[in-house]
Design a protein around this motif. Sequence first.
Motif, short mmCIF file in Angstrom:
data_model
loop_
_atom_site.label_atom_id
_atom_site.label_comp_id
_atom_site.label_asym_id
_atom_site.label_seq_id
_atom_site.Cartn_x
_atom_site.Cartn_y
_atom_site.Cartn_z
N ALA A 93 3.95 2.97 -6.06
CA ALA A 93 3.82 1.92 -5.05
C ALA A 93 5.13 1.15 -5.03
N PHE A 94 5.77 1.12 -3.87
CA PHE A 94 7.00 0.35 -3.67
C PHE A 94 6.59 -0.97 -3.03
N ILE A 95 6.73 -2.04 -3.77
CA ILE A 95 6.22 -3.34 -3.35
C ILE A 95 7.39 -4.25 -3.00
N ARG A 96 7.34 -4.76 -1.78
CA ARG A 96 8.37 -5.69 -1.32
C ARG A 96 7.74 -7.06 -1.17
N HIS A 97 8.40 -8.05 -1.73
CA HIS A 97 7.96 -9.44 -1.60
C HIS A 97 8.90 -10.12 -0.61
N THR A 98 8.35 -10.75 0.38
CA THR A 98 9.18 -11.51 1.31
C THR A 98 8.61 -12.91 1.44
N GLU A 99 9.46 -13.81 1.82
CA GLU A 99 9.01 -15.18 2.03
C GLU A 99 9.00 -15.47 3.52
N GLU A 100 7.95 -16.11 3.97
CA GLU A 100 7.85 -16.50 5.37
C GLU A 100 7.58 -17.99 5.45
N ILE A 101 8.18 -18.63 6.41
CA ILE A 101 7.97 -20.05 6.63
C ILE A 101 6.90 -20.20 7.71
N THR A 102 5.85 -20.96 7.40
CA THR A 102 4.77 -21.16 8.37
C THR A 102 5.15 -22.26 9.35
N ASP A 103 4.34 -22.42 10.38
CA ASP A 103 4.57 -23.48 11.36
C ASP A 103 4.52 -24.86 10.71
N ALA A 104 3.73 -24.99 9.63
CA ALA A 104 3.61 -26.27 8.94
C ALA A 104 4.78 -26.51 7.98
N GLY A 105 5.68 -25.52 7.85
CA GLY A 105 6.83 -25.68 6.98
C GLY A 105 6.61 -25.17 5.57
N ASP A 106 5.43 -24.62 5.30
CA ASP A 106 5.14 -24.08 3.98
C ASP A 106 5.80 -22.71 3.81
N THR A 107 6.18 -22.39 2.58
CA THR A 107 6.75 -21.08 2.28
C THR A 107 5.66 -20.21 1.67
N LEU A 108 5.40 -19.08 2.27
CA LEU A 108 4.41 -18.14 1.76
C LEU A 108 5.12 -16.87 1.29
N THR A 109 4.66 -16.32 0.18
CA THR A 109 5.18 -15.04 -0.29
C THR A 109 4.23 -13.95 0.19
N VAL A 110 4.77 -13.03 0.96
CA VAL A 110 3.98 -11.93 1.51
C VAL A 110 4.30 -10.68 0.69
N ILE A 111 3.27 -10.02 0.22
CA ILE A 111 3.45 -8.81 -0.58
C ILE A 111 3.06 -7.62 0.29
N ASN A 112 3.98 -6.65 0.40
CA ASN A 112 3.73 -5.47 1.20
C ASN A 112 4.06 -4.24 0.36
N ALA A 113 3.08 -3.37 0.15
CA ALA A 113 3.27 -2.18 -0.69
C ALA A 113 3.14 -0.92 0.15
N ASP A 114 4.08 -0.01 -0.04
CA ASP A 114 4.01 1.33 0.54
C ASP A 114 3.91 2.33 -0.61
N THR A 115 3.01 3.30 -0.49
CA THR A 115 2.81 4.30 -1.53
C THR A 115 3.54 5.58 -1.16
N LEU A 116 4.39 6.04 -2.07
CA LEU A 116 5.16 7.26 -1.85
C LEU A 116 4.77 8.30 -2.90
N THR A 117 4.67 9.55 -2.46
CA THR A 117 4.39 10.67 -3.35
C THR A 117 5.60 11.58 -3.38
N PHE A 118 6.14 11.78 -4.58
CA PHE A 118 7.26 12.68 -4.78
C PHE A 118 6.72 13.98 -5.36
N SER A 119 6.92 15.08 -4.65
CA SER A 119 6.46 16.40 -5.12
C SER A 119 7.69 17.23 -5.49
N TYR A 120 7.55 18.08 -6.49
CA TYR A 120 8.69 18.83 -7.00
C TYR A 120 8.21 19.96 -7.89
N ARG A 121 9.15 20.81 -8.28
CA ARG A 121 8.92 21.86 -9.26
C ARG A 121 9.78 21.51 -10.46
#
Length: 175
Positions: A93-121
């Motif tokens: 799971a490759f997880i990226r954390h980003t910060e977003e500023i809300t309309d109220a001026g609060d800073t929120l940390t958004v966590i977004n994960a993408d799952t990658l499968t590496f196949s090989y011999r």
Amino acid sequence: MKRLALAFFLIALVAVSFLGCEKDDICPEDSVTTPLLIITFNDNNDPESLEDVPSLRVIGKDKDEPVTTFADSTDIDSIGIPLKVFANESVFAFIRHTEEITDAGDTLTVINADTLTFSYRTEQEFISRACGFITNYAELTVTRDQEDEDNWISSLEVVNPTVENQNTTHVKIYH
């Protein structure tokens, strides 16, 4: 005469013990090891340009802790991760954390994960008696979990399908 025989015996014993040691009984620190998979993160709008991933964390499937080959939760544009040596695929799971500023001026940390499968011999290579075997990887492919609709990874490219060293990029991730 007994002393002379004893001296020859001791000299022969010492000589045999030195001849029994081989150069490869100790694995040098600079010896070849199983290579890490080298991944670079590139700008989706400028594919030749590297782009940091904010607060990247990579966690292997069924693991509780992130990989330890790079500093956890850092802004980074390239990493090396270990692949499994006794399997034909590794899932992360490759997880990226980003910060977003809300309309109220609060800073929120958004966590977004993408799952990658590496196949090989896997290919085992004997190094020496002291160092044992290393594993190289061939026919590398990578796929992304298609069920996730909120992907931060735009596309993937296998640049080098053979993982034999850590001096070259193997996979490019565009975001």
